[in-house]
Write a protein that holds these residues in place. Structure first.
Motif, PDB file in Angstrom:
ATOM      1  N   GLY A 230       0.809  -1.211   0.000  1.00 42.97           N
ATOM      2  CA  GLY A 230       0.000   0.000   0.000  1.00 42.97           C
ATOM      3  C   GLY A 230       0.839   1.257   0.000  1.00 42.97           C
ATOM      4  N   ILE A 231       0.224   2.346   0.435  1.00 45.99           N
ATOM      5  CA  ILE A 231       0.859   3.668   0.478  1.00 45.99           C
ATOM      6  C   ILE A 231       0.908   4.133   1.929  1.00 45.99           C
ATOM      7  CG2 ILE A 231       0.548   6.113  -0.136  1.00 45.99           C
ATOM      8  CD1 ILE A 231      -0.560   5.203  -2.816  1.00 45.99           C
ATOM      9  N   TYR A 232       1.993   4.816   2.277  1.00 45.96           N
ATOM     10  CA  TYR A 232       2.121   5.348   3.634  1.00 45.96           C
ATOM     11  C   TYR A 232       2.429   6.839   3.586  1.00 45.96           C
ATOM     12  CZ  TYR A 232       7.177   4.885   2.861  1.00 45.96           C
ATOM     13  OH  TYR A 232       8.446   4.976   2.355  1.00 45.96           O
ATOM     14  N   VAL A 233       2.062   7.509   4.658  1.00 46.27           N
ATOM     15  CA  VAL A 233       2.251   8.954   4.783  1.00 46.27           C
ATOM     16  C   VAL A 233       2.963   9.231   6.099  1.00 46.27           C
ATOM     17  CG1 VAL A 233       1.085  11.176   5.040  1.00 46.27           C
ATOM     18  CG2 VAL A 233       0.199   9.486   3.415  1.00 46.27           C
ATOM     19  N   VAL A 234       4.016  10.033   6.042  1.00 48.05           N
ATOM     20  CA  VAL A 234       4.750  10.431   7.246  1.00 48.05           C
ATOM     21  C   VAL A 234       4.488  11.907   7.505  1.00 48.05           C
ATOM     22  CG1 VAL A 234       7.004  10.570   8.362  1.00 48.05           C
ATOM     23  CG2 VAL A 234       6.559   8.765   6.677  1.00 48.05           C
ATOM     24  N   ARG A 235       4.138  12.231   8.729  1.00 49.79           N
ATOM     25  CA  ARG A 235       3.929  13.634   9.078  1.00 49.79           C
ATOM     26  C   ARG A 235       4.691  13.967  10.355  1.00 49.79           C
ATOM     27  NH1 ARG A 235      -2.294  14.048  11.506  1.00 49.79           N
ATOM     28  NH2 ARG A 235      -1.830  13.103  13.543  1.00 49.79           N
ATOM     29  N   SER A 236       4.963  15.241  10.534  1.00 51.22           N
ATOM     30  CA  SER A 236       5.628  15.704  11.752  1.00 51.22           C
ATOM     31  C   SER A 236       4.596  15.889  12.852  1.00 51.22           C
ATOM     32  CB  SER A 236       6.354  17.024  11.487  1.00 51.22           C
ATOM     33  OG  SER A 236       5.427  18.022  11.081  1.00 51.22           O
ATOM     34  N   MET A 237       5.017  15.687  14.092  1.00 53.59           N
ATOM     35  CA  MET A 237       4.115  15.893  15.224  1.00 53.59           C
ATOM     36  C   MET A 237       3.825  17.375  15.441  1.00 53.59           C
ATOM     37  SD  MET A 237       5.496  13.150  18.026  1.00 53.59           S
ATOM     38  CE  MET A 237       5.515  11.383  17.698  1.00 53.59           C
ATOM     39  N   HIS A 238       4.768  18.221  15.014  1.00 54.97           N
ATOM     40  CA  HIS A 238       4.589  19.672  15.127  1.00 54.97           C
ATOM     41  C   HIS A 238       5.541  20.341  14.149  1.00 54.97           C
ATOM     42  CE1 HIS A 238       8.336  19.653  17.447  1.00 54.97           C
ATOM     43  NE2 HIS A 238       7.821  18.658  18.146  1.00 54.97           N
ATOM     44  N   ARG A 239       5.449  21.636  14.013  1.00 56.05           N
ATOM     45  CA  ARG A 239       6.226  22.360  13.011  1.00 56.05           C
ATOM     46  C   ARG A 239       7.620  22.759  13.492  1.00 56.05           C
ATOM     47  NH1 ARG A 239       4.963  23.905   7.445  1.00 56.05           N
ATOM     48  NH2 ARG A 239       3.056  22.745   7.084  1.00 56.05           N
ATOM     49  N   ASN A 240       7.974  22.393  14.705  1.00 59.70           N
ATOM     50  CA  ASN A 240       9.276  22.791  15.244  1.00 59.70           C
ATOM     51  C   ASN A 240      10.260  21.626  15.340  1.00 59.70           C
ATOM     52  OD1 ASN A 240       8.672  25.574  15.697  1.00 59.70           O
ATOM     53  ND2 ASN A 240       7.469  24.984  17.493  1.00 59.70           N
ATOM     54  N   ILE A 241      10.019  20.557  14.619  1.00 59.27           N
ATOM     55  CA  ILE A 241      10.862  19.371  14.786  1.00 59.27           C
ATOM     56  C   ILE A 241      12.307  19.606  14.340  1.00 59.27           C
ATOM     57  CG2 ILE A 241       8.929  17.765  14.601  1.00 59.27           C
ATOM     58  CD1 ILE A 241       9.869  17.177  11.730  1.00 59.27           C
ATOM     59  N   PHE A 242      12.523  20.582  13.452  1.00 50.82           N
ATOM     60  CA  PHE A 242      13.883  20.839  12.974  1.00 50.82           C
ATOM     61  C   PHE A 242      14.558  22.009  13.700  1.00 50.82           C
ATOM     62  CE2 PHE A 242      11.524  19.250   9.174  1.00 50.82           C
ATOM     63  CZ  PHE A 242      12.135  18.011   9.094  1.00 50.82           C
ATOM     64  N   LYS A 243      13.865  22.605  14.651  1.00 55.79           N
ATOM     65  CA  LYS A 243      14.346  23.833  15.283  1.00 55.79           C
ATOM     66  C   LYS A 243      15.718  23.672  15.913  1.00 55.79           C
ATOM     67  CE  LYS A 243      12.971  27.402  18.605  1.00 55.79           C
ATOM     68  NZ  LYS A 243      11.920  27.838  19.568  1.00 55.79           N
ATOM     69  N   ASP A 244      15.947  22.573  16.584  1.00 57.42           N
ATOM     70  CA  ASP A 244      17.197  22.382  17.321  1.00 57.42           C
ATOM     71  C   ASP A 244      18.242  21.584  16.551  1.00 57.42           C
ATOM     72  OD1 ASP A 244      16.161  23.738  19.552  1.00 57.42           O
ATOM     73  OD2 ASP A 244      15.167  21.910  20.261  1.00 57.42           O
ATOM     74  N   VAL A 245      17.928  21.216  15.305  1.00 57.00           N
ATOM     75  CA  VAL A 245      18.870  20.368  14.566  1.00 57.00           C
ATOM     76  C   VAL A 245      19.347  20.987  13.255  1.00 57.00           C
ATOM     77  CG1 VAL A 245      18.013  18.226  15.579  1.00 57.00           C
ATOM     78  CG2 VAL A 245      16.967  19.084  13.476  1.00 57.00           C
ATOM     79  N   ASN A 246      18.538  21.887  12.668  1.00 57.21           N
ATOM     80  CA  ASN A 246      18.911  22.470  11.381  1.00 57.21           C
ATOM     81  C   ASN A 246      18.103  23.752  11.179  1.00 57.21           C
ATOM     82  OD1 ASN A 246      19.176  23.117   8.604  1.00 57.21           O
ATOM     83  ND2 ASN A 246      19.589  20.978   8.084  1.00 57.21           N
ATOM     84  N   ASN A 247      18.745  24.887  11.373  1.00 59.16           N
ATOM     85  CA  ASN A 247      18.041  26.170  11.300  1.00 59.16           C
ATOM     86  C   ASN A 247      17.466  26.447   9.916  1.00 59.16           C
ATOM     87  OD1 ASN A 247      18.456  26.873  13.995  1.00 59.16           O
ATOM     88  ND2 ASN A 247      20.449  27.806  13.566  1.00 59.16           N
ATOM     89  N   GLU A 248      18.235  26.130   8.871  1.00 54.78           N
ATOM     90  CA  GLU A 248      17.739  26.346   7.506  1.00 54.78           C
ATOM     91  C   GLU A 248      16.482  25.526   7.248  1.00 54.78           C
ATOM     92  OE1 GLU A 248      20.577  27.132   3.964  1.00 54.78           O
ATOM     93  OE2 GLU A 248      21.628  25.731   5.268  1.00 54.78           O
ATOM     94  N   MET A 249      16.534  24.276   7.665  1.00 49.89           N
ATOM     95  CA  MET A 249      15.393  23.393   7.452  1.00 49.89           C
ATOM     96  C   MET A 249      14.196  23.861   8.270  1.00 49.89           C
ATOM     97  SD  MET A 249      14.904  20.741   5.560  1.00 49.89           S
ATOM     98  CE  MET A 249      13.320  19.986   5.241  1.00 49.89           C
ATOM     99  N   HIS A 250      14.454  24.299   9.476  1.00 50.45           N
ATOM    100  CA  HIS A 250      13.379  24.801  10.339  1.00 50.45           C
ATOM    101  C   HIS A 250      12.671  25.982   9.678  1.00 50.45           C
ATOM    102  CE1 HIS A 250      11.189  26.156  13.843  1.00 50.45           C
ATOM    103  NE2 HIS A 250      11.811  27.322  13.805  1.00 50.45           N
ATOM    104  N   LYS A 251      13.436  26.908   9.145  1.00 44.82           N
ATOM    105  CA  LYS A 251      12.850  28.096   8.517  1.00 44.82           C
ATOM    106  C   LYS A 251      12.025  27.721   7.290  1.00 44.82           C
ATOM    107  CE  LYS A 251      14.042  32.560   6.463  1.00 44.82           C
ATOM    108  NZ  LYS A 251      15.145  33.475   6.070  1.00 44.82           N
ATOM    109  N   GLU A 252      12.576  26.855   6.450  1.00 44.91           N
ATOM    110  CA  GLU A 252      11.848  26.477   5.235  1.00 44.91           C
ATOM    111  C   GLU A 252      10.557  25.731   5.575  1.00 44.91           C
ATOM    112  OE1 GLU A 252      12.324  23.623   1.302  1.00 44.91           O
ATOM    113  OE2 GLU A 252      14.098  24.614   2.111  1.00 44.91           O
ATOM    114  N   TYR A 253      10.636  24.844   6.553  1.00 44.91           N
ATOM    115  CA  TYR A 253       9.450  24.068   6.921  1.00 44.91           C
ATOM    116  C   TYR A 253       8.380  24.961   7.541  1.00 44.91           C
ATOM    117  CZ  TYR A 253       6.738  20.097   8.670  1.00 44.91           C
ATOM    118  OH  TYR A 253       5.734  19.187   8.921  1.00 44.91           O
ATOM    119  N   GLN A 254       8.796  25.944   8.317  1.00 44.25           N
ATOM    120  CA  GLN A 254       7.846  26.874   8.922  1.00 44.25           C
ATOM    121  C   GLN A 254       7.093  27.661   7.857  1.00 44.25           C
ATOM    122  OE1 GLN A 254       7.057  27.792  12.261  1.00 44.25           O
ATOM    123  NE2 GLN A 254       8.046  25.892  12.866  1.00 44.25           N
ATOM    124  N   GLU A 255       7.787  28.010   6.794  1.00 43.05           N
ATOM    125  CA  GLU A 255       7.196  28.877   5.764  1.00 43.05           C
ATOM    126  C   GLU A 255       6.453  28.100   4.683  1.00 43.05           C
ATOM    127  OE1 GLU A 255      10.581  30.990   4.344  1.00 43.05           O
ATOM    128  OE2 GLU A 255      10.727  32.298   6.114  1.00 43.05           O
TER     129      GLU A 255
END
Length: 295
Positions: free
Chosen positions: A23-48
């Motif tokens: 079948g097909i699976y979908v992965v989602r984040s629990m919240h929009r800040n999951i990259f905040k403490d690990v990758n600032n660039e990724m955090h900013k792009e994901y937020q926007e």
């Protein structure tokens, strides 16, 4: 509504152990800040990042604004095999490699197939922990998808879902793919391609290379030397053998001229559970070397 039953990857793996399917699976984040403490660039792009409002006839493909990846599990092993690849790094998984890239981990250098780059144990465990603690997954089996979408082609359904949801980790079939994710994946590829002819990290590759260089006997039933040199090398690395074998793809393994003979001997040093899992990982190899010898 499809894809509403989200849970931790480990819980979904346990479900599939009981009742596996394709079948097909979908992965989602629990919240929009999951990259905040690990990758600032990724955090900013994901937020926007936002998803355009789809036409009404396409709404059925829309899942969730926090979806970061959509994939499928088809063929032998179904979704269970795919989940082990993507969430536990057992075998090759595009999603797992992307997680490692986004977390700014450096892959192992000099793998035979650098496109399937891998990480050392500390980084691998950190990526697994990140996935388990920050992400949720939902899946639907093939027959349910066919009934809901009235389309009997899982590839078309997957592509339509990616096109509409524009998950940040999906590169293919995504008109709004992330340049940052692409750049980070390419960074890992460039590191993995360094010293392409020298592979020190994988213990099983060391054994395969040593067999060729030293011309060790590989006769499983040898009555002269008993393939003692090869068996000593395997025994020396017995504690790392299973994980090292699981880290190799079939194409990587086949680069070595006597991979069949060496593998036929090496599996004798695995326990029954490890042999069963490896058989699922390398089904064609097990067929080549004789299933009766292995199980």
């Amino acid at each position: 509504m499809m894809f509403h039953d989200f849970n931790k990857p480990s819980e979904k793996i346990n479900e599939l152990r009981i009742n596996n399917c394709t079948g097909i699976y979908v992965v989602r984040s629990m919240h929009r800040n999951i990259f905040k403490d690990v990758n600032n660039e990724m955090h900013k792009e994901y937020q926007e990042r936002t998803i355009p409002t789809p036409p009404e006839e396409m709404l059925k493909y829309l899942v969730d604004e926090n979806v970061i990846y959509i994939g499928k599990g088809i063929g032998n092993g179904g979704l269970l095999k795919r989940f082990k690849q993507e969430f536990l790094h057992i075998g090759n998984g595009t999603f797992f490699r992307t997680v490692g890239a986004v977390l700014l981990f450096n892959p192992i250098k000099g793998l035979v197939n650098s496109n399937n780059y891998r990480f050392n144990e500390p980084e691998k465990q950190a990526a697994k922990d990140f996935i388990e603690n920050n992400l949720e997954v939902s899946y639907e089996c093939k027959h349910t998808l066919y009934e809901f979408f009235n389309i009997y082609n899982i590839n078309i359904i997957e592509k339509s879902m990616i096109k509409l949801n524009q998950p940040i980790f999906n590169i293919q079939n995504n008109s709004n793919s992330s340049p940052l994710v692409t750049r980070l994946r390419n960074r890992c590829l460039n590191i993995a391609r360094q010293n392409p002819d020298i592979i020190f990290e994988n213990k099983y590759v060391q054994i395969l290379r040593a067999q060729v260089e030293n011309n060790w006997c590989v006769n499983y039933m040898c009555t002269t030397c008993g393939a003692v040199d090869l068996k000593k090398a395997i025994k020396k690395n017995e504690g790392h053998l299973f994980s090292a074998m699981m880290d190799l793809s079939v194409s990587e393994l086949r680069r070595f001229p006597n991979y069949r003979e060496v593998t036929r001997i090496a599996v004798d040093y695995l326990n029954l559970d490890e042999r069963f899992i490896l058989n699922q990982h390398w089904p064609t190899i097990f067929n080549e070397i004789g299933r009766a010898v292995i199980l």
